[in-house]
Design a protein around this motif. Structure first.
Motif, short mmCIF file in Angstrom:
data_model
loop_
_atom_site.label_atom_id
_atom_site.label_comp_id
_atom_site.label_asym_id
_atom_site.label_seq_id
_atom_site.Cartn_x
_atom_site.Cartn_y
_atom_site.Cartn_z
N VAL A 59 1.03 -1.09 0.49
CA VAL A 59 -0.43 -0.13 0.38
C VAL A 59 1.38 1.12 -0.09
CG1 VAL A 59 -1.53 1.42 0.89
CG2 VAL A 59 -1.69 -0.88 1.34
N ILE A 60 1.58 1.15 0.45
CA ILE A 60 2.74 2.38 1.21
C ILE A 60 3.35 2.88 -0.81
CG2 ILE A 60 4.52 2.87 1.83
CD1 ILE A 60 3.62 1.85 4.87
N VAL A 61 4.28 1.38 -0.64
CA VAL A 61 5.06 1.48 -2.16
C VAL A 61 3.78 1.60 -3.47
CG1 VAL A 61 6.03 0.19 -4.28
CG2 VAL A 61 6.43 -0.44 -1.86
N ARG A 62 2.81 2.04 -2.88
CA ARG A 62 1.59 2.03 -4.11
C ARG A 62 1.32 3.57 -3.82
NH1 ARG A 62 -3.37 -0.62 -2.90
NH2 ARG A 62 -1.17 -2.35 -4.03
N ALA A 63 1.31 4.08 -2.29
CA ALA A 63 1.40 5.27 -2.21
C ALA A 63 1.79 6.37 -2.63
CB ALA A 63 0.63 6.12 -0.81
N VAL A 64 3.52 6.18 -2.72
CA VAL A 64 4.40 7.06 -3.13
C VAL A 64 4.64 6.89 -4.63
CG1 VAL A 64 7.42 7.29 -3.45
CG2 VAL A 64 5.76 6.35 -1.01
N ALA A 65 4.19 5.67 -4.60
CA ALA A 65 4.21 5.98 -6.47
C ALA A 65 3.23 6.69 -7.15
CB ALA A 65 4.05 4.49 -7.10
N ASP A 66 2.63 7.03 -6.46
CA ASP A 66 0.87 7.77 -7.27
C ASP A 66 1.51 9.13 -6.96
OD1 ASP A 66 -0.14 5.49 -8.37
OD2 ASP A 66 -1.81 5.65 -6.14
N GLY A 67 2.29 9.31 -6.05
CA GLY A 67 2.85 10.64 -5.66
C GLY A 67 3.21 11.47 -4.20
N ALA A 68 2.74 10.68 -3.10
CA ALA A 68 2.36 10.72 -2.37
C ALA A 68 4.55 11.19 -1.64
CB ALA A 68 1.92 9.55 -1.30
N ASP A 69 4.71 12.41 -0.60
CA ASP A 69 5.63 13.22 -0.64
C ASP A 69 6.12 12.54 0.96
OD1 ASP A 69 6.83 14.67 -3.14
OD2 ASP A 69 4.04 15.20 -2.56
N ALA A 70 5.02 12.14 1.55
CA ALA A 70 4.99 11.42 3.21
C ALA A 70 3.99 10.71 2.89
CB ALA A 70 5.11 12.03 3.90
N VAL A 71 3.48 9.78 3.79
CA VAL A 71 2.78 9.23 4.73
C VAL A 71 2.75 8.45 5.73
CG1 VAL A 71 1.69 6.40 4.57
CG2 VAL A 71 3.54 7.26 2.58
N LEU A 72 1.54 8.55 6.66
CA LEU A 72 1.27 9.04 7.43
C LEU A 72 0.23 7.58 7.97
CD1 LEU A 72 1.25 9.87 10.59
CD2 LEU A 72 -0.68 11.65 10.13
N CYS A 73 0.47 6.24 9.28
CA CYS A 73 -0.63 5.71 9.21
C CYS A 73 -1.30 6.28 10.64
CB CYS A 73 0.97 4.24 9.48
SG CYS A 73 -0.29 3.11 9.98
N THR A 74 -2.41 6.18 10.58
CA THR A 74 -2.90 6.71 11.44
C THR A 74 -3.44 5.34 12.29
OG1 THR A 74 -5.00 6.31 10.56
CG2 THR A 74 -4.05 8.18 10.22
N CYS A 75 -3.56 3.85 12.08
CA CYS A 75 -3.62 2.80 12.76
C CYS A 75 -2.23 2.34 13.91
CB CYS A 75 -3.40 1.52 12.17
SG CYS A 75 -4.20 -0.01 12.96
N SER A 76 -2.75 2.64 15.15
CA SER A 76 -1.58 1.97 15.93
C SER A 76 -1.16 0.53 15.91
CB SER A 76 -1.93 2.50 17.70
OG SER A 76 -2.39 3.81 17.76
N THR A 77 -2.00 -0.20 15.33
CA THR A 77 -1.89 -1.77 15.79
C THR A 77 -0.97 -2.12 14.67
OG1 THR A 77 -3.95 -2.07 16.54
CG2 THR A 77 -2.73 -3.89 15.49
N ILE A 78 -0.43 -1.35 13.57
CA ILE A 78 -0.01 -1.61 12.32
C ILE A 78 1.14 -0.27 11.93
CG2 ILE A 78 -1.66 -2.85 11.03
CD1 ILE A 78 -1.92 -1.04 9.14
N GLY A 79 1.33 0.87 12.75
CA GLY A 79 1.77 1.75 13.29
C GLY A 79 3.55 1.49 13.09
N GLY A 80 4.15 0.43 13.46
CA GLY A 80 5.35 -0.04 13.37
C GLY A 80 6.15 -0.28 12.46
N ILE A 81 5.15 -1.35 11.57
CA ILE A 81 4.33 -2.08 10.87
C ILE A 81 5.49 -0.96 9.34
CG2 ILE A 81 4.32 -3.65 8.29
CD1 ILE A 81 4.83 -4.96 11.52
N ALA A 82 4.13 -0.23 9.18
CA ALA A 82 4.34 0.95 8.44
C ALA A 82 5.23 2.04 8.43
CB ALA A 82 2.78 1.80 8.53
#
Length: 219
Positions: A59-82
């Motif tokens: 999901v993060i790789v796709r977001a960056v490919a689509d032009g994201a300059d930064a990513v913020l994960c708002t879910c605490s359960t998977i935050g460390g993974i992100a």
């Protein structure tokens, strides 16, 4: 002048208006792109966060490919993974609860982590302890799961969830700060009567992402 796009990885669509509102209040002009993947939390809760690591990275790789300059994960359960994906994707990837944890550690030694989903406890406790070690401060962490609150949230009863969380927080004694482990609990921070900081993640987390050095989304 605001430049760039901040992608937000959510595991509930309910977070979209929360972060849109905070953006409008604190960081007008910043472009947010919302990515909602409810299945990631469902699977992480059943199988553990590592079970969804590959999907989170995709999901993060796709977001960056689509032009994201930064990513913020708002879910605490998977935050460390992100967060661990940052080196691989070449842009800042932040977890929304890290600034909250740092604020809690600064408030005192005894920190209570309150959650409505049990799978959130372990990563949030680990984060608080990590921030304490980084600050060189001792910390004693206790935990509390608010039974029934998550079910109300899932049913669309946000008010009922908030009431249960606030009531549970008000039963705590002998703590220096309270961490509301999930972004969905944020409304309860203003509804408690406890005379210590009750800290939620959305506002400090979004601010950290927007102002992050090198994120391309500074204001």
């Amino acid at each position: 002048m605001v430049t760039g796009t901040l992608a937000l990885l959510h595991t509930s669509p309910a977070h979209i208006p929360v972060f849109e509102g905070l953006r409008d209040e604190d960081h007008p002009g910043v472009e947010l792109r919302h990515l909602v993947h409810e299945d990631l939390l469902t699977r992480a809760g059943a199988e553990g966060p590592q079970a969804v690591a590959d999907d989170v990275r995709e999901v993060i790789v796709r977001a960056v490919a689509d032009g994201a300059d930064a990513v913020l994960c708002t879910c605490s359960t998977i935050g460390g993974i992100a967060e661990a994906c940052a080196a691989a994707v070449g842009v800042p990837v932040l977890r929304v609860d890290r600034p909250m944890a740092a604020l809690a550690v600064a408030a005192g030694r005894s920190v209570a982590v309150v959650a409505t989903v049990r799978s959130t406890l372990e990563p949030t406790v680990a984060l608080v302890e990590e921030e304490a070690a980084r600050a060189g401060r001792p910390v004693d962490v206790t935990t509390l799961v608010v039974e029934g609150a998550w079910e109300r949230f899932l049913a669309g009863d946000r008010e009922g969830c908030t009431v249960l969380v606030a009531a549970a927080v008000d039963t705590l004694e002998g703590v220096d700060a309270v961490v509301l482990a999930q972004a969905s609990m944020a409304d309860a921070a203003d509804r408690t009567t406890l005379r210590v900081p009750v800290i939620s993640s959305p506002r400090p987390g979004l601010r950290a992402a927007v102002l992050h050095d090198g994120a391309g989304v500074k204001s």
